[in-house]
Design a protein around this motif. Structure first.
Motif, short mmCIF file in Angstrom:
data_model
loop_
_atom_site.label_atom_id
_atom_site.label_comp_id
_atom_site.label_asym_id
_atom_site.label_seq_id
_atom_site.Cartn_x
_atom_site.Cartn_y
_atom_site.Cartn_z
N PHE A 101 2.21 9.32 10.28
CA PHE A 101 1.45 8.71 11.38
C PHE A 101 0.52 9.74 12.01
N ARG A 102 1.01 10.96 12.20
CA ARG A 102 0.18 12.00 12.81
C ARG A 102 -1.05 12.30 11.95
N GLU A 103 -0.83 12.38 10.63
CA GLU A 103 -1.96 12.64 9.73
C GLU A 103 -2.92 11.46 9.70
N GLY A 104 -2.38 10.24 9.74
CA GLY A 104 -3.24 9.07 9.80
C GLY A 104 -4.10 9.07 11.04
N LEU A 105 -3.51 9.41 12.16
CA LEU A 105 -4.26 9.47 13.42
C LEU A 105 -5.33 10.54 13.35
N ARG A 106 -4.98 11.68 12.77
CA ARG A 106 -5.97 12.78 12.64
C ARG A 106 -7.15 12.35 11.79
N ARG A 107 -6.90 11.52 10.80
CA ARG A 107 -7.97 11.07 9.92
C ARG A 107 -8.72 9.85 10.46
N GLY A 108 -8.33 9.37 11.63
CA GLY A 108 -9.02 8.25 12.24
C GLY A 108 -8.60 6.89 11.74
N LEU A 109 -7.43 6.78 11.10
CA LEU A 109 -6.93 5.49 10.62
C LEU A 109 -6.36 4.68 11.78
N THR A 110 -6.51 3.38 11.73
CA THR A 110 -5.86 2.48 12.67
C THR A 110 -4.38 2.36 12.27
N PRO A 136 -3.81 12.69 -1.50
CA PRO A 136 -4.25 11.49 -2.23
C PRO A 136 -3.76 10.18 -1.62
N PHE A 137 -2.60 10.18 -0.95
CA PHE A 137 -2.11 8.93 -0.36
C PHE A 137 -3.09 8.41 0.69
N PHE A 138 -3.75 9.29 1.42
CA PHE A 138 -4.60 8.88 2.53
C PHE A 138 -6.04 8.57 2.12
N GLU A 139 -6.42 8.95 0.92
CA GLU A 139 -7.82 8.82 0.51
C GLU A 139 -8.26 7.36 0.52
N ILE A 188 -0.88 -3.53 -6.97
CA ILE A 188 -0.77 -2.60 -5.84
C ILE A 188 -0.64 -1.18 -6.38
N GLU A 189 -1.45 -0.29 -5.84
CA GLU A 189 -1.39 1.12 -6.26
C GLU A 189 -0.11 1.74 -5.74
N SER A 190 0.70 2.26 -6.63
CA SER A 190 2.01 2.80 -6.26
C SER A 190 1.91 4.28 -5.92
N ALA A 191 2.54 4.64 -4.79
CA ALA A 191 2.75 6.05 -4.45
C ALA A 191 4.24 6.29 -4.28
N LEU A 192 5.04 5.58 -5.10
CA LEU A 192 6.49 5.66 -4.96
C LEU A 192 7.02 7.03 -5.37
N GLN A 193 8.01 7.49 -4.63
CA GLN A 193 8.74 8.71 -4.97
C GLN A 193 10.06 8.30 -5.62
N GLU A 194 10.49 9.07 -6.60
CA GLU A 194 11.76 8.78 -7.28
C GLU A 194 12.80 9.82 -6.88
N MET A 198 -9.28 0.47 2.60
CA MET A 198 -7.99 0.29 1.91
C MET A 198 -6.85 0.26 2.91
N LEU A 199 -5.87 -0.57 2.64
CA LEU A 199 -4.67 -0.68 3.45
C LEU A 199 -3.58 0.22 2.86
N LEU A 200 -3.02 1.09 3.71
CA LEU A 200 -1.95 1.99 3.30
C LEU A 200 -0.65 1.53 3.96
N VAL A 201 0.41 1.39 3.17
CA VAL A 201 1.69 0.91 3.67
C VAL A 201 2.77 1.91 3.26
N PHE A 202 3.67 2.23 4.20
CA PHE A 202 4.78 3.13 3.84
C PHE A 202 6.02 2.76 4.66
N GLY A 203 7.18 3.13 4.10
CA GLY A 203 8.41 2.94 4.87
C GLY A 203 9.57 2.46 4.04
N GLU A 204 10.45 1.68 4.69
CA GLU A 204 11.70 1.26 4.06
C GLU A 204 11.44 0.41 2.83
#
Length: 256
Positions: free
Chosen positions: A131-140, A103-106, A66-72, A1-7
């Motif tokens: 990014f640090r958590e992604g790296l810890r989990r082995g994500l590219t 759950p965002f990283f699963e 697209i699965e939403s992980a939006l914060q309000e 799965m592709l995870l996207v976050f940011g602006e």
């Protein structure tokens, strides 16, 4: 799965004298929509206001599958970008991004972000933590290195240094020039770089490179979104870019 976050923001585009046309999401959402159209399973994290623009962005994610992980955000409106001669950005809700839970990283394989979020306090702290958590989990890791008026090159390098070189990066000639980066220096930032310039894209790596013209009517964000869909599903970068440049990038798409 592709995870996207940011602006994440609403764009108000000049259309005729004194008229503005709204568009929703910005570059990262355009990349995410292209990746989804190319077959990627995708989860998107951003922060919007409790307003009409925020609801429109939610609806666009939902319509695309697209699965939403939006914060309000109850206190800040959805950020705005006013397009014209010189774009003006009003950073609001997205600059308040918070770190997500597990759950965002699963199920993630590749984690992609935009550079702007690494310069917006307090969102910068959350971006570094993600990014640090992604790296810890082995994500590219992947980054859209777009012109960032908030930072000089040194500041951006300092924030991202613990994660360099990234797996993938998108940039363009104007953004690289604004940050004082030459194409030969981009290898310090990522193992694979897509460098867009005047209707062309170059895939740069330490060991080889290839150059292509963009198909008519296909924008850089669309190409990079398709590219991320394919590499996150296991395709090699050269094959992924070639397929992403086809007139219909959805053909032969790979689900992951």
């Amino acid at each position: 799965m592709l995870l996207v976050f940011g602006e994440l923001y609403a764009e108000l585009l000049a259309e005729g004298e004194g008229r503005l046309r709204p568009a929703f999401g910005g570059a990262l959402l355009r990349q995410a929509l292209a990746a989804r159209a190319a077959g990627a399973r995708l989860r998107f994290l951003g922060r919007v206001g409790r307003d009409g623009y925020g609801r429109a962005i939610r609806a666009e994610l939902s319509a695309a599958g697209i699965e939403s992980a939006l914060q309000e955000d109850e206190d800040h409106p959805t950020s705005l970008l006013l397009e014209g001669g010189e774009p003006v950005v009003y950073r609001a809700a997205d600059s308040q991004l918070r770190s997500p839970g597990d759950p965002f990283f699963e199920g993630g394989a590749l984690l992609h972000a935009g550079a702007w979020i690494f310069g917006l306090d307090p969102a910068r702290t959350a971006a570094v933590e993600i990014f640090r958590e992604g790296l810890r989990r082995g994500l590219t890791l992947s980054l859209d290195l777009r012109v960032a008026r908030w930072a000089c090159r040194g500041e951006l390098e300092e924030v991202l240094r613990p994660f360099l070189p990234l797996g993938y990066m998108k940039t363009d000639a104007a953004s690289a020039a604004a940050l004082g980066l030459k194409p030969g220096e981009l290898f310090q930032w990522a193992g694979q770089v897509l460098y867009f310039d005047d209707g062309t894209v170059r895939r740069l790596s330490l060991f080889d490179e290839s150059g292509h013209r963009l198909p008519p009517g296909v924008a850089a964000d669309e190409v990079y979104g398709r590219f991320l869909a394919r590499v996150s599903a296991g395709e090699g970068p050269d094959e992924a870019l070639a397929a992403s440049l086809q007139a219909d990038g959805r053909k032969g798409s790979a689900e992951e």
